[in-house]
Write a protein that holds these residues in place. Structure first.
Motif, PDB file in Angstrom:
ATOM      1  N   GLU A  55      -1.620  -7.137   9.874  1.00  0.00           N
ATOM      2  CA  GLU A  55      -0.053  -7.036   9.690  1.00  0.00           C
ATOM      3  C   GLU A  55       0.462  -8.296   8.972  1.00  0.00           C
ATOM      4  O   GLU A  55       1.218  -8.301   8.171  1.00  0.00           O
ATOM      5  CB  GLU A  55       0.749  -6.825  10.973  1.00  0.00           C
ATOM      6  CG  GLU A  55       0.069  -5.836  12.162  1.00  0.00           C
ATOM      7  CD  GLU A  55       0.341  -4.505  11.573  1.00  0.00           C
ATOM      8  OE1 GLU A  55       0.435  -4.296  10.430  1.00  0.00           O
ATOM      9  OE2 GLU A  55       0.270  -3.487  12.397  1.00  0.00           O
ATOM     10  N   GLU A  66       3.420   1.457  15.616  1.00  0.00           N
ATOM     11  CA  GLU A  66       3.042   1.998  14.404  1.00  0.00           C
ATOM     12  C   GLU A  66       3.503   3.035  13.739  1.00  0.00           C
ATOM     13  O   GLU A  66       3.641   3.291  12.563  1.00  0.00           O
ATOM     14  CB  GLU A  66       1.454   2.335  14.637  1.00  0.00           C
ATOM     15  CG  GLU A  66       0.732   0.938  15.104  1.00  0.00           C
ATOM     16  CD  GLU A  66       0.485   0.039  13.862  1.00  0.00           C
ATOM     17  OE1 GLU A  66       0.883   0.348  12.783  1.00  0.00           O
ATOM     18  OE2 GLU A  66       0.039  -1.086  13.986  1.00  0.00           O
ATOM     19  N   GLU A  93      -1.414   1.500   8.432  1.00  0.00           N
ATOM     20  CA  GLU A  93      -0.582   1.741   9.630  1.00  0.00           C
ATOM     21  C   GLU A  93      -1.128   2.982  10.252  1.00  0.00           C
ATOM     22  O   GLU A  93      -1.055   3.054  11.748  1.00  0.00           O
ATOM     23  CB  GLU A  93       0.932   1.832   9.282  1.00  0.00           C
ATOM     24  CG  GLU A  93       1.543   0.725   8.545  1.00  0.00           C
ATOM     25  CD  GLU A  93       1.209  -0.899   9.211  1.00  0.00           C
ATOM     26  OE1 GLU A  93       0.477  -0.914  10.055  1.00  0.00           O
ATOM     27  OE2 GLU A  93       1.825  -1.738   8.615  1.00  0.00           O
ATOM     28  N   HIS A 130      -4.253   2.206  12.201  1.00  0.00           N
ATOM     29  CA  HIS A 130      -3.564   1.580  13.217  1.00  0.00           C
ATOM     30  C   HIS A 130      -3.335   2.609  14.394  1.00  0.00           C
ATOM     31  O   HIS A 130      -3.805   2.240  15.916  1.00  0.00           O
ATOM     32  CB  HIS A 130      -2.662   0.587  13.130  1.00  0.00           C
ATOM     33  CG  HIS A 130      -2.976  -0.782  12.188  1.00  0.00           C
ATOM     34  ND1 HIS A 130      -2.138  -1.683  11.875  1.00  0.00           N
ATOM     35  CD2 HIS A 130      -4.242  -1.228  11.593  1.00  0.00           C
ATOM     36  CE1 HIS A 130      -2.764  -2.723  10.923  1.00  0.00           C
ATOM     37  NE2 HIS A 130      -4.039  -2.237  11.187  1.00  0.00           N
TER      38      HIS A 130
END
Ligand SMILES: [Fe+2]
Ligand SMILES: [Fe+2]
Length: 176
Positions: free
Chosen positions: A80, A130, A162, A165
Motif C-alpha cells: 500500500e 480492499e 488490491e 489483497h
C-alpha cells in the motif's frame, strides 16, 4: 478505419514548445486535470490509511503470535505504501501537490481505519477496505477512459494488486 485524427509533425513540435512550464501536461491532455488530481489525492489518502491499518494489524497479530496473518499484513502495508508513492509521483507530474496532511487523511480516504480487536475482526476489516478500494479504483478507471492513459494504467496496476489483497484476506478469513 479509426476516427482518431493524427496531428502533423510541425504542429506537434510547435505545441510542445508552448507552455513548457507545464512539464508532462501537454496541450493534447484532454482529461479534467483538477478532477484527476482530486481523485489521485483521495486515492493517496485511501492508500495511506490502509498502510496505517495494516501496520496496526501487523503489530497486534505479532503480539498474539498469529504469524501467518502478521506476515500478510506486513506485506500488504508495504505494498500500500508503494501504491501511495506511485499516486504521489503522478500528482506531481500533473502539476498538483500530494496531500500528506494527517488531518485530511480520514476525511479524504474511501477506505476506513478500523483498529480491530480480534484477529478475525482485523482480517474482516481489511477485506472490507480492499473491497472498497477495488470498487472505487474500478470506477476511477472507467471515468478516466482514454483521456489519461498513464494515470489509468497506474490505477489498473494498483487495482490488480488490491484484488490479490482481497483474495489473501478472504483465504485468511476462511481459516479463522
Ligand atoms: Fe493499495
Ligand atoms: Fe490493498
Amino acid at each position: 478505419m479509426s476516427n482518431v485524427e493524427l496531428t502533423d509533425v510541425q504542429t506537434l513540435r510547435k505545441r510542445a514548445r508552448e507552455h513548457v512550464e507545464q512539464g508532462a501536461v501537454t496541450e493534447g491532455y484532454h482529461a479534467d486535470r483538477q478532477e484527476i488530481l482530486r481523485l489521485l489525492n483521495e486515492s493517496l489518502a485511501t492508500e495511506l490509511v490502509c498502510v496505517l491499518r495494516y501496520k496496526r494489524h501487523y503489530f497486534m497479530a505479532s503480539g498474539i503470535k498469529a504469524s501467518v496473518a502478521a506476515s500478510e499484513f506486513l506485506e500488504h502495508a508495504n505494498q500500500e505504501a508503494e501504491h501511495a508513492d506511485k499516486l504521489a509521483e503522478r500528482i506531481v507530474q500533473l502539476g498538483g501537490e500530494p496531500d500528506f496532511n494527517p488531518d485530511n487523511l480520514t476525511k479524504n480516504s474511501h477506505a476506513q481505519y478500523v483498529a480491530g480487536s480480534s484477529l478475525k475482526e482485523m482480517v474482516l476489516e481489511d477485506l472490507v477496505a480492499e473491497r472498497i478500494a477495488i470498487d472505487s479504483y474500478r470506477e476511477i478507471i472507467q471515468y478516466i477512459g482514454d483521456k489519461d492513459p498513464t494515470t489509468r494504467r497506474i490505477f489498473e496496476d494498483i487495482l490488480a494488486q488490491e484484488e490479490e489483497h482481497a483474495d489473501d484476506m478472504s483465504d485468511l478469513l476462511q481459516g479463522l
